[in-house]
Motif scaffolding. Structure first.
Motif, mmCIF file in Angstrom:
data_model
loop_
_atom_site.group_PDB
_atom_site.id
_atom_site.type_symbol
_atom_site.label_atom_id
_atom_site.label_comp_id
_atom_site.label_asym_id
_atom_site.label_seq_id
_atom_site.Cartn_x
_atom_site.Cartn_y
_atom_site.Cartn_z
ATOM 1 N N PHE A 194 0.840 -1.197 0.000
ATOM 2 C CA PHE A 194 0.000 0.000 0.000
ATOM 3 C C PHE A 194 0.873 1.243 0.000
ATOM 4 O O PHE A 194 2.054 1.186 0.352
ATOM 5 N N THR A 195 0.293 2.355 -0.382
ATOM 6 C CA THR A 195 0.966 3.644 -0.270
ATOM 7 C C THR A 195 0.630 4.232 1.089
ATOM 8 O O THR A 195 -0.541 4.303 1.465
ATOM 9 N N PHE A 196 1.658 4.631 1.820
ATOM 10 C CA PHE A 196 1.444 5.342 3.079
ATOM 11 C C PHE A 196 1.145 6.783 2.696
ATOM 12 O O PHE A 196 2.017 7.508 2.235
ATOM 13 N N TRP A 197 -0.113 7.218 2.847
ATOM 14 C CA TRP A 197 -0.523 8.552 2.422
ATOM 15 C C TRP A 197 -0.175 9.598 3.474
ATOM 16 O O TRP A 197 0.222 10.703 3.163
ATOM 17 N N GLY A 198 -0.321 9.236 4.737
ATOM 18 C CA GLY A 198 -0.006 10.163 5.823
ATOM 19 C C GLY A 198 -0.668 9.717 7.107
ATOM 20 O O GLY A 198 -1.341 8.686 7.151
ATOM 21 N N LEU A 199 -0.462 10.518 8.160
ATOM 22 C CA LEU A 199 -1.101 10.193 9.432
ATOM 23 C C LEU A 199 -1.415 11.463 10.194
ATOM 24 O O LEU A 199 -0.829 12.515 9.957
ATOM 25 N N GLU A 200 -2.366 11.333 11.085
ATOM 26 C CA GLU A 200 -2.722 12.406 12.002
ATOM 27 C C GLU A 200 -2.697 11.799 13.402
ATOM 28 O O GLU A 200 -3.346 10.779 13.639
ATOM 29 N N PHE A 201 -1.940 12.422 14.300
ATOM 30 C CA PHE A 201 -1.969 11.999 15.700
ATOM 31 C C PHE A 201 -2.513 13.156 16.509
ATOM 32 O O PHE A 201 -1.968 14.259 16.488
ATOM 33 N N MET A 202 -3.625 12.903 17.179
ATOM 34 C CA MET A 202 -4.288 13.940 17.971
ATOM 35 C C MET A 202 -4.302 13.499 19.428
ATOM 36 O O MET A 202 -5.198 12.762 19.847
ATOM 37 N N PRO A 203 -3.267 13.902 20.196
ATOM 38 C CA PRO A 203 -3.218 13.514 21.605
ATOM 39 C C PRO A 203 -4.280 14.257 22.406
ATOM 40 O O PRO A 203 -4.465 15.458 22.247
ATOM 41 N N ASN A 204 -5.012 13.517 23.205
ATOM 42 C CA ASN A 204 -6.064 14.136 24.018
ATOM 43 C C ASN A 204 -6.432 13.193 25.163
ATOM 44 O O ASN A 204 -7.573 12.768 25.279
ATOM 45 N N SER A 217 -8.817 5.037 4.060
ATOM 46 C CA SER A 217 -8.446 5.591 2.762
ATOM 47 C C SER A 217 -8.504 7.109 2.880
ATOM 48 O O SER A 217 -9.331 7.632 3.624
ATOM 49 N N PRO A 218 -7.649 7.836 2.157
ATOM 50 C CA PRO A 218 -7.745 9.291 2.213
ATOM 51 C C PRO A 218 -9.050 9.813 1.605
ATOM 52 O O PRO A 218 -9.480 10.916 1.917
ATOM 53 N N GLY A 219 -9.703 9.026 0.768
ATOM 54 C CA GLY A 219 -11.008 9.397 0.223
ATOM 55 C C GLY A 219 -10.967 10.562 -0.755
ATOM 56 O O GLY A 219 -9.910 11.053 -1.140
ATOM 57 N N MET A 220 -12.145 11.005 -1.134
ATOM 58 C CA MET A 220 -12.269 12.101 -2.105
ATOM 59 C C MET A 220 -11.763 13.421 -1.538
ATOM 60 O O MET A 220 -11.188 14.223 -2.253
ATOM 61 N N ASP A 221 -11.992 13.649 -0.259
ATOM 62 C CA ASP A 221 -11.559 14.886 0.397
ATOM 63 C C ASP A 221 -10.223 14.672 1.094
ATOM 64 O O ASP A 221 -10.009 15.108 2.217
ATOM 65 N N ARG A 222 -9.319 14.020 0.404
ATOM 66 C CA ARG A 222 -8.064 13.594 1.005
ATOM 67 C C ARG A 222 -7.211 14.755 1.496
ATOM 68 O O ARG A 222 -7.024 15.744 0.797
ATOM 69 N N PRO A 223 -6.689 14.609 2.715
ATOM 70 C CA PRO A 223 -5.733 15.608 3.196
ATOM 71 C C PRO A 223 -4.408 15.420 2.462
ATOM 72 O O PRO A 223 -4.066 14.301 2.057
ATOM 73 N N LEU A 224 -3.686 16.484 2.252
ATOM 74 C CA LEU A 224 -2.380 16.428 1.603
ATOM 75 C C LEU A 224 -1.319 16.673 2.670
ATOM 76 O O LEU A 224 -1.393 17.654 3.404
ATOM 77 N N PHE A 277 0.997 17.661 -2.904
ATOM 78 C CA PHE A 277 0.493 18.944 -3.389
ATOM 79 C C PHE A 277 0.781 19.085 -4.886
ATOM 80 O O PHE A 277 -0.070 19.520 -5.660
ATOM 81 N N LYS A 278 1.988 18.694 -5.304
ATOM 82 C CA LYS A 278 2.348 18.777 -6.731
ATOM 83 C C LYS A 278 1.451 17.867 -7.573
ATOM 84 O O LYS A 278 1.073 18.217 -8.683
ATOM 85 N N GLN A 279 1.120 16.700 -7.040
ATOM 86 C CA GLN A 279 0.272 15.740 -7.746
ATOM 87 C C GLN A 279 -1.105 16.341 -8.043
ATOM 88 O O GLN A 279 -1.729 16.001 -9.035
ATOM 89 N N TYR A 280 -1.565 17.224 -7.176
ATOM 90 C CA TYR A 280 -2.891 17.810 -7.339
ATOM 91 C C TYR A 280 -2.838 19.250 -7.824
ATOM 92 O O TYR A 280 -3.821 19.986 -7.719
ATOM 93 N N ALA A 281 -1.713 19.649 -8.417
ATOM 94 C CA ALA A 281 -1.610 20.982 -9.023
ATOM 95 C C ALA A 281 -2.674 21.098 -10.111
ATOM 96 O O ALA A 281 -2.996 20.121 -10.797
ATOM 97 N N ASN A 282 -3.256 22.261 -10.243
ATOM 98 C CA ASN A 282 -4.307 22.555 -11.217
ATOM 99 C C ASN A 282 -5.639 21.883 -10.896
ATOM 100 O O ASN A 282 -6.505 21.780 -11.755
ATOM 101 N N HIS A 283 -5.797 21.402 -9.679
ATOM 102 C CA HIS A 283 -7.071 20.885 -9.195
ATOM 103 C C HIS A 283 -7.620 21.888 -8.185
ATOM 104 O O HIS A 283 -6.863 22.584 -7.513
ATOM 105 N N ILE A 284 -8.904 21.935 -8.046
ATOM 106 C CA ILE A 284 -9.511 22.786 -7.032
ATOM 107 C C ILE A 284 -9.385 22.072 -5.689
ATOM 108 O O ILE A 284 -9.704 20.885 -5.572
#
Length: 108
Positions: free
Chosen positions: A20-30, A78-85, A91-98
């Motif tokens: 798989f491609t590791f797209w990214g992660l978010e760690f939210m300590p709380n 999955s990062p889904g349609m509203d994928r975080p970058l 960011f370069k991969q999605y250049a010229n996209h809204i």
């Protein structure tokens, strides 16, 4: 090293070794409501079974390495349609996209 960077260094090779491609992660300590969200991708898409498989592998690594000392919830997605970058390459991969951009702090 920041916690996100430490976790990425630990988990990205695990995800990528599984094909798989590791797209990214978010760690939210709380405290007891801490969340570790890992995003994976694959050219032909991600299924719930893929997420479960990666979750089991990541859980095993986290149990052994123990980089998060407090209680947390692990979510693999999955990062889904509203994928975080997360990276400049993404960011370069999605250049010229809204895109929708959210800043952590106000800018001008």
């Amino acid at each position: 090293m920041a916690k996100d960077a430490q976790l990425k260094e630990l988990l990205a090779p695990v995800v990528e070794s599984m094909g798989f491609t590791f797209w990214g992660l978010e760690f939210m300590p709380n405290g007891k409501r801490s969340m570790l969200r890992v995003f994976i991708d694959k050219p032909d898409g991600i299924t719930v079974d893929h997420c479960a498989e990666v979750s089991r592998q990541i859980s095993a690594v986290l149990d052994v390495e123990d980089p998060i000392t407090q209680e947390y919830t692990l979510e693999v997605s999955s990062p889904g349609m509203d994928r975080p970058l997360f990276t400049l390459e993404q960011f370069k991969q999605y250049a010229n996209h809204i895109i929708e951009l959210r800043l952590r702090m106000p800018f001008d």
